[in-house]
Motif scaffolding. Structure first.
Motif, PDB file in Angstrom:
ATOM      1  N   LEU A 137       0.817  -1.223   0.000  1.00 54.54           N
ATOM      2  CA  LEU A 137       0.000   0.000   0.000  1.00 54.54           C
ATOM      3  C   LEU A 137       0.844   1.263   0.000  1.00 54.54           C
ATOM      4  N   LEU A 138       2.089   1.163   0.412  1.00 48.29           N
ATOM      5  CA  LEU A 138       2.914   2.361   0.569  1.00 48.29           C
ATOM      6  C   LEU A 138       3.238   3.072  -0.745  1.00 48.29           C
ATOM      7  N   PRO A 139       3.513   2.351  -1.850  1.00 51.97           N
ATOM      8  CA  PRO A 139       3.812   3.081  -3.089  1.00 51.97           C
ATOM      9  C   PRO A 139       2.687   4.002  -3.543  1.00 51.97           C
ATOM     10  N   GLY A 140       1.450   3.669  -3.258  1.00 53.48           N
ATOM     11  CA  GLY A 140       0.317   4.512  -3.628  1.00 53.48           C
ATOM     12  C   GLY A 140      -0.248   5.297  -2.462  1.00 53.48           C
ATOM     13  N   TRP A 141       0.597   5.531  -1.441  1.00 50.54           N
ATOM     14  CA  TRP A 141       0.124   6.185  -0.219  1.00 50.54           C
ATOM     15  C   TRP A 141      -0.509   7.546  -0.492  1.00 50.54           C
ATOM     16  N   ALA A 142       0.112   8.322  -1.360  1.00 48.80           N
ATOM     17  CA  ALA A 142      -0.405   9.675  -1.627  1.00 48.80           C
ATOM     18  C   ALA A 142      -1.750   9.651  -2.334  1.00 48.80           C
ATOM     19  N   GLU A 143      -2.041   8.533  -3.036  1.00 46.93           N
ATOM     20  CA  GLU A 143      -3.308   8.431  -3.761  1.00 46.93           C
ATOM     21  C   GLU A 143      -4.453   7.960  -2.871  1.00 46.93           C
ATOM     22  N   GLN A 144      -4.119   7.453  -1.676  1.00 46.75           N
ATOM     23  CA  GLN A 144      -5.163   7.028  -0.744  1.00 46.75           C
ATOM     24  C   GLN A 144      -5.914   8.255  -0.228  1.00 46.75           C
ATOM     25  N   SER A 145      -7.185   8.094   0.053  1.00 45.81           N
ATOM     26  CA  SER A 145      -7.943   9.200   0.643  1.00 45.81           C
ATOM     27  C   SER A 145      -7.462   9.446   2.070  1.00 45.81           C
TER      28      SER A 145
ATOM     29  N   VAL B 291      -5.828   7.440   7.436  1.00 48.29           N
ATOM     30  CA  VAL B 291      -6.036   7.498   8.884  1.00 48.29           C
ATOM     31  C   VAL B 291      -6.466   6.130   9.414  1.00 48.29           C
ATOM     32  N   ALA B 292      -7.370   5.461   8.701  1.00 53.24           N
ATOM     33  CA  ALA B 292      -7.851   4.154   9.150  1.00 53.24           C
ATOM     34  C   ALA B 292      -6.725   3.129   9.165  1.00 53.24           C
ATOM     35  N   ILE B 293      -5.856   3.162   8.168  1.00 53.46           N
ATOM     36  CA  ILE B 293      -4.720   2.231   8.112  1.00 53.46           C
ATOM     37  C   ILE B 293      -3.745   2.511   9.246  1.00 53.46           C
ATOM     38  N   LEU B 294      -3.429   3.777   9.457  1.00 51.47           N
ATOM     39  CA  LEU B 294      -2.500   4.152  10.527  1.00 51.47           C
ATOM     40  C   LEU B 294      -3.040   3.758  11.895  1.00 51.47           C
TER      41      LEU B 294
ATOM     42  N   SER C  19     -15.889  -0.319   9.316  1.00 51.47           N
ATOM     43  CA  SER C  19     -15.516   0.813  10.167  1.00 51.47           C
ATOM     44  C   SER C  19     -14.054   1.219  10.045  1.00 51.47           C
ATOM     45  N   GLY C  20     -13.300   0.558   9.173  1.00 52.68           N
ATOM     46  CA  GLY C  20     -11.886   0.889   9.036  1.00 52.68           C
ATOM     47  C   GLY C  20     -11.105  -0.278   8.461  1.00 52.68           C
ATOM     48  N   PHE C  21     -10.079  -0.713   9.201  1.00 51.27           N
ATOM     49  CA  PHE C  21      -9.261  -1.838   8.769  1.00 51.27           C
ATOM     50  C   PHE C  21      -8.970  -2.763   9.947  1.00 51.27           C
ATOM     51  N   ASP C  22      -8.975  -4.076   9.652  1.00 50.70           N
ATOM     52  CA  ASP C  22      -8.419  -5.056  10.575  1.00 50.70           C
ATOM     53  C   ASP C  22      -6.939  -5.203  10.240  1.00 50.70           C
ATOM     54  N   ALA C  23      -6.125  -5.569  11.219  1.00 50.72           N
ATOM     55  CA  ALA C  23      -4.700  -5.775  10.988  1.00 50.72           C
ATOM     56  C   ALA C  23      -4.234  -7.007  11.743  1.00 50.72           C
ATOM     57  N   ARG C  24      -3.305  -7.735  11.151  1.00 50.35           N
ATOM     58  CA  ARG C  24      -2.713  -8.885  11.824  1.00 50.35           C
ATOM     59  C   ARG C  24      -1.292  -9.090  11.355  1.00 50.35           C
ATOM     60  N   LEU C  25      -0.543  -9.886  12.110  1.00 50.87           N
ATOM     61  CA  LEU C  25       0.890 -10.070  11.875  1.00 50.87           C
ATOM     62  C   LEU C  25       1.201 -11.444  11.311  1.00 50.87           C
TER      63      LEU C  25
ATOM     64  N   SER D 228       4.316  10.885   6.695  1.00 54.49           N
ATOM     65  CA  SER D 228       4.634  12.246   7.132  1.00 54.49           C
ATOM     66  C   SER D 228       4.641  12.327   8.658  1.00 54.49           C
ATOM     67  N   GLU D 229       5.003  13.489   9.171  1.00 55.73           N
ATOM     68  CA  GLU D 229       4.956  13.709  10.626  1.00 55.73           C
ATOM     69  C   GLU D 229       3.520  13.568  11.130  1.00 55.73           C
ATOM     70  N   GLU D 230       2.555  14.025  10.326  1.00 49.15           N
ATOM     71  CA  GLU D 230       1.147  13.876  10.711  1.00 49.15           C
ATOM     72  C   GLU D 230       0.746  12.400  10.740  1.00 49.15           C
ATOM     73  N   ASP D 231       1.272  11.616   9.796  1.00 49.40           N
ATOM     74  CA  ASP D 231       0.996  10.170   9.787  1.00 49.40           C
ATOM     75  C   ASP D 231       1.572   9.519  11.045  1.00 49.40           C
ATOM     76  N   LEU D 232       2.803   9.885  11.378  1.00 40.29           N
ATOM     77  CA  LEU D 232       3.440   9.327  12.577  1.00 40.29           C
ATOM     78  C   LEU D 232       2.635   9.678  13.824  1.00 40.29           C
ATOM     79  N   GLU D 233       2.157  10.902  13.888  1.00 47.41           N
ATOM     80  CA  GLU D 233       1.346  11.319  15.041  1.00 47.41           C
ATOM     81  C   GLU D 233       0.065  10.494  15.128  1.00 47.41           C
ATOM     82  N   CYS D 234      -0.561  10.238  13.983  1.00 51.99           N
ATOM     83  CA  CYS D 234      -1.783   9.432  13.966  1.00 51.99           C
ATOM     84  C   CYS D 234      -1.498   8.010  14.437  1.00 51.99           C
ATOM     85  N   PHE D 235      -0.400   7.428  13.948  1.00 51.43           N
ATOM     86  CA  PHE D 235      -0.002   6.080  14.361  1.00 51.43           C
ATOM     87  C   PHE D 235       0.249   6.035  15.867  1.00 51.43           C
TER      88      PHE D 235
END
Length: 248
Positions: free
Chosen positions: A127-135, A140-143, A175-181, A212-219
């Motif tokens: 997902l990272l190569p197209g990060w800027a194209e994500q809404s 925010v939901a991914i982070l 409601s967003g995203f599920d995540a697992r390892l 970005s710094e805003e992404d890091l803050e959200c994470f």
């Protein structure tokens, strides 16, 4: 360690004649990548489709890891399987094991690990190569999903050891995203508090350099307890990232 078969997969494997180590070792499949020939043996991964169910079959021979508890070595899949079971017991979202077994032969140690395929999920790395194209909403939901996953991991007292984008799988929900390892081989107990947590998180943020710094803050907002010093955490992660870069 005795053979393991997940109760929900037992009937399916038995129906296809694949409910034993010998059958899973013998089945002819095409490897999904080049064999890993480190550690003095080999290890390969195959995709196994059984009707509507899909799995990844891992087989290895003399592919051992040595620890204080296993100075003569043990199959790396044995360690990964234990960690899969530990994550399940602790409620940490991760891949699921369907079968595990190992065998000792003269001069050889074999192991088989079968896990459910994460079809319908995608890894963060893709997902990272197209990060800027994500809404904005999707980013925010991914982070938040990634931050929550890291929080669950560390709250359960575990360090992943390879907390990379390619090891975090995501699936969109209402409601967003599920995540697992995945790739739990290097998991160990979290023993050194904040130091361990910073060390575990920094590789993710270094490899997700597009954030970005805003992404890091959200994470970090999703990861940290309420009232935690977000700026201090960001500074410590940045310092470790800079130290890593300086060593190259």
């Amino acid at each position: 360690m005795s053979d393991f078969i997940a109760p929900q997969d037992h009937a399916l494997l038995e129906r296809h004649g694949l409910s034993s180590f010998e059958a899973l070792w013998a089945i002819q499949l095409e490897a999904v990548d080049e064999p890993n020939t480190e550690r003095g043996g080999w290890s390969s991964v195959y995709r196994l489709d059984l009707g509507e169910s899909a799995f990844y079959l891992k087989r290895q021979s003399n592919h051992l890891t040595r620890t204080l508890f296993h100075p003569l070595g043990e199959p790396t899949f044995a360690r990964e399987f234990r960690n899969i079971q530990r994550y399940a017991a602790l409620g940490i979202p991760a891949l699921q094991a369907a079968f595990f077994a190992e065998r000792r032969l003269p001069g050889e140690r074999r192991a088989v690990l079968l896990t459910r395929a994460l079809d319908g999920w995608c890894d963060l790395d893709s997902l990272l190569p197209g990060w800027a194209e994500q809404s904005d909403e999707q980013r925010v939901a991914i982070l938040r999903a990634c931050g929550k996953l890291a929080r669950q991991l560390h709250k359960a007292g575990q360090v992943h050891g390879c907390f990379y984008p390619k090891h975090i799988f995501l699936r969109e929900n209402s409601s967003g995203f599920d995540a697992r390892l995945i790739d739990l081989e290097k998991t160990r107990p979290l023993l050194f508090g904040t130091r361990d947590r910073i060390k575990d998180l920094e590789p993710l943020l270094r490899r997700a350099g597009i954030w970005s710094e805003e992404d890091l803050e959200c994470f970090l907002t999703a990861y940290l307890d309420e009232g935690a010093d977000l700026a201090a955490w960001s500074a410590r992660l940045g310092a470790r990232r800079s130290n890593k870069a300086a060593r190259r």
